[in-house]
Design an enzyme around this catalytic site. Structure first.
Site, mmCIF file in Angstrom:
data_model
loop_
_atom_site.group_PDB
_atom_site.id
_atom_site.type_symbol
_atom_site.label_atom_id
_atom_site.label_comp_id
_atom_site.label_asym_id
_atom_site.label_seq_id
_atom_site.Cartn_x
_atom_site.Cartn_y
_atom_site.Cartn_z
ATOM 1 C CG ASP A 1 46.755 80.558 10.557
ATOM 2 O OD1 ASP A 1 45.814 80.607 11.362
ATOM 3 O OD2 ASP A 1 46.659 80.888 9.369
ATOM 4 C CG HIS B 1 50.910 79.018 7.791
ATOM 5 N ND1 HIS B 1 50.280 78.392 6.747
ATOM 6 C CD2 HIS B 1 50.121 80.086 8.111
ATOM 7 C CE1 HIS B 1 49.180 79.050 6.433
ATOM 8 N NE2 HIS B 1 49.040 80.068 7.259
ATOM 9 C CG ASP C 1 45.573 78.111 7.483
ATOM 10 O OD1 ASP C 1 44.781 77.309 6.945
ATOM 11 O OD2 ASP C 1 45.642 79.308 7.167
ATOM 12 C CG ASP D 1 50.066 75.353 2.001
ATOM 13 O OD1 ASP D 1 50.712 74.457 1.455
ATOM 14 O OD2 ASP D 1 48.883 75.613 1.701
ATOM 15 N NE ARG D 2 50.901 81.788 3.754
ATOM 16 C CZ ARG D 2 50.007 82.572 4.299
ATOM 17 N NH1 ARG D 2 50.069 82.860 5.592
ATOM 18 N NH2 ARG D 2 49.038 83.085 3.573
ATOM 19 C CG ASN E 1 42.783 79.356 4.060
ATOM 20 O OD1 ASN E 1 43.103 79.470 5.253
ATOM 21 N ND2 ASN E 1 43.443 79.967 3.089
ATOM 22 C CG HIS E 2 46.825 77.419 3.953
ATOM 23 N ND1 HIS E 2 47.732 77.605 2.928
ATOM 24 C CD2 HIS E 2 46.414 78.662 4.308
ATOM 25 C CE1 HIS E 2 47.879 78.896 2.690
ATOM 26 N NE2 HIS E 2 47.096 79.564 3.525
ATOM 27 C CG HIS F 1 41.193 78.790 9.537
ATOM 28 N ND1 HIS F 1 42.413 78.825 10.168
ATOM 29 C CD2 HIS F 1 41.395 79.360 8.318
ATOM 30 C CE1 HIS F 1 43.317 79.379 9.373
ATOM 31 N NE2 HIS F 1 42.722 79.715 8.245
ATOM 32 N NE ARG G 1 41.836 86.193 3.924
ATOM 33 C CZ ARG G 1 43.036 85.875 4.411
ATOM 34 N NH1 ARG G 1 43.914 85.261 3.638
ATOM 35 N NH2 ARG G 1 43.361 86.167 5.652
ATOM 36 C CG HIS H 1 41.847 83.142 7.412
ATOM 37 N ND1 HIS H 1 42.456 82.278 6.530
ATOM 38 C CD2 HIS H 1 41.010 83.917 6.660
ATOM 39 C CE1 HIS H 1 42.003 82.502 5.310
ATOM 40 N NE2 HIS H 1 41.128 83.497 5.360
#
Length: 331
Positions: free
Chosen positions: A60, A62, A89, A92-93, A128-129, A184, A242, A270
């Protein structure tokens, strides 16, 4: 098309002028061209380390542009002898404000430009992102929030649509050198007997694909598990913290899957390393110890006997499953 010189120039611009938004028209062109390229790739990639080079798996990112800049300055830019696999990923974030904040757009621009310049030098697995419906859950810290903060409404809508369509066609995983599976999240929950999911079933999934909120079919379960799943110390399939739809997979699941496919390791991302013991600044964490192949028992499950274990890649391999995470702590 994008030349290697143009990709290098764009990377230099992103690294040195990360506070400046990139032209919307340029981003749209990169995304549209990359989407066509991704659709030519299978849902499960078969990759090989260059004979005289390396293949590097990144976890990730991110939106942490400075981490990508550091890695590419230290390890080298993508090329025919230095292949990068981004394991989901990308967005995001975002990073801390003093390190540039949210820069997923710049990361995407760098990655896609090199992908177009030399398609065999960069590959991307879906995380997943990489899900347009998930971005708004992070509000201003999400990828759609980043886009909306940097562009006017019309351009923002165009970019969100374009990146959403791109994410829906990303491959779900890769097998490296015939020995190492990389996805992932996790392994499929259907893992026993004749009902077990095999790699060919993942490869046969037709894209574009949506990541379901609640997986109702077998295909949806596979998509959800490989993007959302996590390892657990206990044997079997367990509930994931989760949410009610997510599952965790144990050492027997990993060993069974690898053995059935003739594989030796599963690399996933992940989550930040440190769930088993305190995070110590490292970007990886071993799961499902190879030592279990000696016949010891898992925390809550059947004995894992040596005859049922896959073959390790080397004596230094500590587990059948390895979590790799690239974005540094936001401090």
């Amino acid at each position: 098309s994008v030349s290697r010189a143009e990709a290098q120039q764009l990377f230099k611009r992103c690294a040195n002028r990360f506070g400046e938004p990139l032209p919307c028209s340029m981003l749209l062109a990169l995304v549209q061209a990359a989407k066509g390229l991704m659709l030519q790739e299978p849902s499960l990639l078969r990759l090989h380390t260059p004979p005289a080079g390396r293949l590097v798996v990144l976890g990730d990112t991110h939106g942490h542009l400075k981490d990508l800049v550091h890695i590419w300055h230290q390890e080298g830019l993508p090329s025919e002898d230095l292949v990068y696999l981004f394991n989901g990923d990308i967005c995001d974030r975002g990073d801390s404000a003093k390190r540039g904040g949210q820069q997923a757009l710049h990361i995407w621009a760098c990655v896609l430009s090199f992908k177009l310049a030399d398609p065999s030098s960069i590959f991307i697995n879906r995380g997943n992102h990489e899900d347009r419906d998930y971005w708004p859950q992070y509000g201003p810290a999400g990828f759609s929030g980043e886009i909306e903060a940097k562009y006017l409404r019309k351009e923002a809508d165009q970019l969100i649509d374009a990146f959403g369509d791109l994410c829906n066609v990303l491959p779900l995983g890769a097998v490296i050198d015939g020995h190492c599976l990389t996805m992932h999240g996790g392994l499929p929950r259907c893992w026993q007997g004749e009902n077990a999911v095999r790699l060919q079933e993942i490869e046969d999934l037709k894209r574009p694909l949506l990541i379901p909120e609640g997986p109702a079919t077998r295909a949806q379960q596979i998509i959800y598990d490989v993007t959302w799943g996590d390892p657990q110390a206990e044997c079997g399939i367990g509930q994931n913290e989760r949410g009610p739809e997510a599952v965790s997979f144990g050492p027997d699941v990993t060993a069974s899957f690898l053995r059935a496919e003739g594989l030796r390791m599963f690399i996933r991302s992940h989550e930040l390393p440190g769930r088993q013991k305190a995070f110590a600044g490292r970007g990886f964490e071993w799961w499902h110890p190879v030592a279990l192949s000696n016949g010891s028992k898992g925390s809550n499950g059947p004995e894992l006997v040596e005859s049922k274990q896959p073959e390790a890649l080397s004596a230094s391999q500590q587990g059948w499953c390895l979590t790799v995470f690239t974005a540094r702590d936001r401090k």
